[in-house]
Design a protein around this motif. Structure first.
Motif, PDB file in Angstrom:
ATOM      1  N   GLN A 125       2.832   3.848   8.897  1.00 26.98           N
ATOM      2  CA  GLN A 125       2.438   3.820   7.487  1.00 26.98           C
ATOM      3  C   GLN A 125       2.018   5.203   6.992  1.00 26.98           C
ATOM      4  OE1 GLN A 125      -0.598   0.787   7.806  1.00 26.98           O
ATOM      5  NE2 GLN A 125       0.756  -0.817   7.049  1.00 26.98           N
ATOM      6  N   GLU A 126       1.311   5.934   7.827  1.00 19.39           N
ATOM      7  CA  GLU A 126       0.779   7.223   7.414  1.00 19.39           C
ATOM      8  C   GLU A 126       1.703   8.389   7.748  1.00 19.39           C
ATOM      9  OE1 GLU A 126      -3.932   5.966   7.514  1.00 19.39           O
ATOM     10  OE2 GLU A 126      -3.185   7.282   9.084  1.00 19.39           O
ATOM     11  N   GLY A 127       2.915   8.088   8.192  1.00 19.59           N
ATOM     12  CA  GLY A 127       3.926   9.124   8.350  1.00 19.59           C
ATOM     13  C   GLY A 127       3.835   9.958   9.604  1.00 19.59           C
ATOM     14  N   ARG A 128       3.035   9.560  10.576  1.00 22.72           N
ATOM     15  CA  ARG A 128       2.951  10.315  11.827  1.00 22.72           C
ATOM     16  C   ARG A 128       4.069   9.931  12.789  1.00 22.72           C
ATOM     17  NH1 ARG A 128      -2.384   9.181  10.588  1.00 22.72           N
ATOM     18  NH2 ARG A 128      -2.334   7.255  11.826  1.00 22.72           N
ATOM     19  N   THR A 129       4.627   8.730  12.591  1.00 26.50           N
ATOM     20  CA  THR A 129       5.705   8.227  13.439  1.00 26.50           C
ATOM     21  C   THR A 129       6.808   7.659  12.568  1.00 26.50           C
ATOM     22  OG1 THR A 129       4.170   7.662  15.237  1.00 26.50           O
ATOM     23  CG2 THR A 129       6.315   6.562  15.242  1.00 26.50           C
ATOM     24  N   GLU A 130       8.044   7.967  12.911  1.00 25.94           N
ATOM     25  CA  GLU A 130       9.195   7.380  12.213  1.00 25.94           C
ATOM     26  C   GLU A 130       9.740   6.251  13.079  1.00 25.94           C
ATOM     27  OE1 GLU A 130      12.509   6.217  10.219  1.00 25.94           O
ATOM     28  OE2 GLU A 130      10.806   7.388   9.464  1.00 25.94           O
ATOM     29  N   TRP A 131       9.924   5.084  12.485  1.00 28.67           N
ATOM     30  CA  TRP A 131      10.443   3.948  13.249  1.00 28.67           C
ATOM     31  C   TRP A 131      11.259   3.040  12.344  1.00 28.67           C
ATOM     32  CZ3 TRP A 131      10.001  -1.347  14.883  1.00 28.67           C
ATOM     33  CH2 TRP A 131      10.387  -1.568  16.212  1.00 28.67           C
ATOM     34  N   LYS A 132      12.564   3.050  12.571  1.00 30.74           N
ATOM     35  CA  LYS A 132      13.496   2.141  11.902  1.00 30.74           C
ATOM     36  C   LYS A 132      13.433   2.190  10.378  1.00 30.74           C
ATOM     37  CE  LYS A 132      14.013  -1.096  15.738  1.00 30.74           C
ATOM     38  NZ  LYS A 132      14.098  -2.497  16.161  1.00 30.74           N
ATOM     39  N   GLY A 133      13.008   3.317   9.836  1.00 30.78           N
ATOM     40  CA  GLY A 133      12.995   3.466   8.389  1.00 30.78           C
ATOM     41  C   GLY A 133      11.930   2.649   7.687  1.00 30.78           C
ATOM     42  N   TRP A 134      10.901   2.221   8.427  1.00 36.81           N
ATOM     43  CA  TRP A 134       9.858   1.396   7.815  1.00 36.81           C
ATOM     44  C   TRP A 134       9.018   2.162   6.806  1.00 36.81           C
ATOM     45  CZ3 TRP A 134       7.356  -2.025  12.230  1.00 36.81           C
ATOM     46  CH2 TRP A 134       8.299  -2.950  12.673  1.00 36.81           C
ATOM     47  N   GLY A 135       8.797   3.439   7.052  1.00 31.19           N
ATOM     48  CA  GLY A 135       8.034   4.257   6.097  1.00 31.19           C
ATOM     49  C   GLY A 135       8.983   4.814   5.039  1.00 31.19           C
ATOM     50  N   VAL A 136       8.777   4.420   3.788  1.00 35.82           N
ATOM     51  CA  VAL A 136       9.671   4.816   2.701  1.00 35.82           C
ATOM     52  C   VAL A 136       8.965   5.794   1.773  1.00 35.82           C
ATOM     53  CG1 VAL A 136      11.016   3.975   0.723  1.00 35.82           C
ATOM     54  CG2 VAL A 136      10.877   2.600   2.819  1.00 35.82           C
ATOM     55  N   ILE A 137       9.486   7.006   1.707  1.00 35.53           N
ATOM     56  CA  ILE A 137       8.892   8.045   0.868  1.00 35.53           C
ATOM     57  C   ILE A 137       9.135   7.741  -0.606  1.00 35.53           C
ATOM     58  CG2 ILE A 137       8.977  10.496   0.250  1.00 35.53           C
ATOM     59  CD1 ILE A 137       9.647  11.103   3.157  1.00 35.53           C
ATOM     60  N   CYS A 138       8.129   7.911  -1.405  1.00 33.61           N
ATOM     61  CA  CYS A 138       8.235   7.686  -2.868  1.00 33.61           C
ATOM     62  C   CYS A 138       8.880   8.898  -3.533  1.00 33.61           C
ATOM     63  CB  CYS A 138       6.875   7.396  -3.463  1.00 33.61           C
ATOM     64  SG  CYS A 138       6.147   5.852  -2.910  1.00 33.61           S
ATOM     65  N   ALA A 139      10.180   9.030  -3.345  1.00 31.42           N
ATOM     66  CA  ALA A 139      10.889  10.171  -3.913  1.00 31.42           C
ATOM     67  C   ALA A 139      11.659   9.747  -5.153  1.00 31.42           C
ATOM     68  CB  ALA A 139      11.853  10.734  -2.878  1.00 31.42           C
ATOM     69  N   SER A 150      -5.843   4.036   1.693  1.00 29.85           N
ATOM     70  CA  SER A 150      -4.550   3.941   1.024  1.00 29.85           C
ATOM     71  C   SER A 150      -4.766   3.637  -0.457  1.00 29.85           C
ATOM     72  CB  SER A 150      -3.712   2.822   1.652  1.00 29.85           C
ATOM     73  OG  SER A 150      -4.386   1.584   1.519  1.00 29.85           O
ATOM     74  N   LEU A 151      -3.656   3.578  -1.184  1.00 30.05           N
ATOM     75  CA  LEU A 151      -3.672   3.109  -2.562  1.00 30.05           C
ATOM     76  C   LEU A 151      -3.055   1.713  -2.556  1.00 30.05           C
ATOM     77  CD1 LEU A 151      -4.316   3.811  -5.531  1.00 30.05           C
ATOM     78  CD2 LEU A 151      -1.954   4.627  -5.754  1.00 30.05           C
ATOM     79  N   LYS A 162       0.821  -1.211   0.000  1.00 27.54           N
ATOM     80  CA  LYS A 162       0.000   0.000   0.000  1.00 27.54           C
ATOM     81  C   LYS A 162       0.855   1.261   0.000  1.00 27.54           C
ATOM     82  CE  LYS A 162      -3.917  -1.882   2.664  1.00 27.54           C
ATOM     83  NZ  LYS A 162      -4.640  -1.775   3.955  1.00 27.54           N
ATOM     84  N   ALA A 163       0.316   2.301  -0.622  1.00 29.14           N
ATOM     85  CA  ALA A 163       0.894   3.640  -0.541  1.00 29.14           C
ATOM     86  C   ALA A 163      -0.041   4.503   0.299  1.00 29.14           C
ATOM     87  CB  ALA A 163       1.062   4.241  -1.932  1.00 29.14           C
ATOM     88  N   TYR A 164       0.553   5.227   1.242  1.00 29.99           N
ATOM     89  CA  TYR A 164      -0.207   6.087   2.152  1.00 29.99           C
ATOM     90  C   TYR A 164       0.217   7.534   1.968  1.00 29.99           C
ATOM     91  CZ  TYR A 164      -1.191   1.722   4.668  1.00 29.99           C
ATOM     92  OH  TYR A 164      -1.582   0.451   5.004  1.00 29.99           O
ATOM     93  N   LEU A 165      -0.693   8.439   2.263  1.00 30.02           N
ATOM     94  CA  LEU A 165      -0.390   9.866   2.191  1.00 30.02           C
ATOM     95  C   LEU A 165      -0.092  10.381   3.591  1.00 30.02           C
ATOM     96  CD1 LEU A 165      -0.281  11.874  -0.170  1.00 30.02           C
ATOM     97  CD2 LEU A 165      -2.576  12.621   0.474  1.00 30.02           C
ATOM     98  N   GLY A 166       1.115  10.943   3.788  1.00 29.86           N
ATOM     99  CA  GLY A 166       1.515  11.433   5.096  1.00 29.86           C
ATOM    100  C   GLY A 166       1.038  12.850   5.349  1.00 29.86           C
ATOM    101  N   PRO A 167       1.180  13.327   6.577  1.00 33.55           N
ATOM    102  CA  PRO A 167       0.774  14.699   6.906  1.00 33.55           C
ATOM    103  C   PRO A 167       1.582  15.751   6.159  1.00 33.55           C
ATOM    104  CG  PRO A 167       1.957  13.684   8.736  1.00 33.55           C
ATOM    105  CD  PRO A 167       1.698  12.607   7.744  1.00 33.55           C
ATOM    106  N   ASP A 168       2.741  15.364   5.632  1.00 34.71           N
ATOM    107  CA  ASP A 168       3.563  16.279   4.839  1.00 34.71           C
ATOM    108  C   ASP A 168       3.177  16.262   3.366  1.00 34.71           C
ATOM    109  OD1 ASP A 168       4.409  13.740   4.216  1.00 34.71           O
ATOM    110  OD2 ASP A 168       6.508  14.050   4.791  1.00 34.71           O
TER     111      ASP A 168
END
Length: 394
Positions: free
Chosen positions: A380-394, A161-162, A101-107
């Motif tokens: 998943q939704e970018g509110r918490t960073e933990w061990k690099g699990w959330g990967v931004i689609c940059a 999510s997508l 899944k792709a999630y949209l973060g608060p940023d």
């Protein structure tokens, strides 16, 4: 007599001709071609979304030919794929897939959740079915491109999510009983809401006549053929008033998975030192789920214990329906959880077995399931960073 394709005619070590073996093209994200849809589909209200029923405007497609290798990948408008009716994917089921899944973060940035794990599993699944090898790191690059192109399809609401479905199918034309050296890789995307109503636990019927997987089989891979044999038992469960199947294995009725999800139970410890979070070990019959691994990792973190005020002891161990019945009768069975990409963490309230129900206490999700689900969703939704699990689609 017989199909010429069914008999290998090239001796080991030979290439089929006197020339040197050709170097086949690898899948290469730098060669990506993008063809945009001329007309974009309208977005539908999120409350009308049904899992896997609505698809975004574009998809990724690449083909593998044994003489050439992988084609230049393409992002193109979503649409049908034309295949020869003799293709091995139809005849022998050489199909594997992933779910992510792709999630949209608060940023405002799109994030994937631990996608490296999906890509390694994709590679292993291809290898298990002897499909042409796929470089998961390249597939991930392509997926990020697709997600960034389809950002408007990611709902902003929490829990939405997508959903992404990377798929590889064997497309070798012919009825010969051999591995497919032709393939298509494609990725489609579908906006999705919560798979289960979080407030409503699901019920399970323990399957005693059918098994999901067996030692030496494909249960540990994301193989399409693992899923369709479960449709009939699932229908039977529904007719008996249950939502999903609890898969068992062996004469001792070992617990394996729930529906298409990994399964956990929360059991009170005899020493009073918190609770055990128990799931079946990865023995080749269990799918190594990303959410499963994430729950075990969180349950091993002392800081997480402090935040939720519960000491967790994660255990990967073989346990049976007899164990489950015993824990229930002793008042030690506190929660039962079904976990996976689609559901994240869902609760179970009863398990039917041999004409009786094992009832799990509580009216909804318990404290351990609630804490695990919320922490994973926050990452998943970018509110918490933990061990690099959330990967931004940059």
């Amino acid at each position: 007599m017989g199909d010429r394709d069914s008999i290998a005619s090239i001796a080991p070590g030979q290439t089929g001709d006197s020339a040197k073996p050709r170097s086949l093209a690898a899948l290469d994200a730098s060669k990506l071609n993008i063809t945009l849809a001329k007309t974009l589909k309208p977005l539908q209200p999120i409350e009308t979304l049904r899992f896997g029923q609505t698809f975004s405007d574009h998809m990724i497609v690449a083909t593998h030919d044994p003489e050439i290798g992988w084609s230049a990948p393409e992002i193109k408008p979503y649409g049908p794929i034309t295949l020869d009716p003799a293709c091995s994917c139809f005849q022998y089921g050489g199909n594997i897939f992933e779910g992510m899944k792709a999630y949209l973060g608060p940023d405002g940035k799109a994030r994937l959740f631990r996608p490296d794990m999906n890509m390694r599993r994709l590679e292993r699944s291809c290898a298990r079915l002897a499909l042409p090898p796929v470089d998961g790191d390249v597939v991930l690059e392509l997926i990020k491109c697709l997600v960034n192109l389809e950002m408007r399809w990611i709902p902003k609401e929490s829990g939405y999510s997508l959903y992404l479905r990377p798929t590889v199918i064997g497309t070798r034309p012919g009825l010969g009983l051999t591995a497919s050296d032709h393939a298509i890789l494609y990725v489609i995307a579908s906006p999705a809401g919560p798979y289960f109503n979080v407030l409503k636990p699901i019920s399970l019927l323990a399957a005693t006549e059918n098994v999901r997987s067996w030692p030496g089989g494909t249960g540990g891979d994301k193989f399409a053929g693992n899923y369709s044999p479960g449709f009939l038992p699932q229908r039977t469960a529904a007719e008996k008033g249950y939502d999903q199947i609890l898969w068992l294995f062996g004469d001792d009725r070992r617990i394996t998975e729930a529906g298409v999800m990994n399964f956990f139970v929360v059991v009170k410890r005899d020493d009073g030192d918190g609770v055990n979070l128990i799931t079946t070990p990865l023995d080749g019959t269990i799918l190594p789920g990303v959410t499963r691994a994430s729950c075990l990792a969180l349950a091993s973190d002392p800081e997480f214990h402090k935040e939720i005020s519960v000491r967790l002891h994660p255990q990967e161990m073989v346990y049976t329906m007899s164990d489950l019945s015993k824990w229930s009768s002793e008042g030690k069975l506190l929660e039962a959880l079904a976990v996976g990409t689609a559901a994240i963490v869902g609760s179970c309230n009863r398990i039917g077995y041999e004409g009786e129900d094992i009832v799990i206490p509580g009216a909804g999700m318990g404290p351990v399931g609630t804490a695990l689900r919320q922490r994973i969703l926050d990452i998943q939704e970018g509110r918490t960073e933990w061990k690099g699990w959330g990967v931004i689609c940059a």
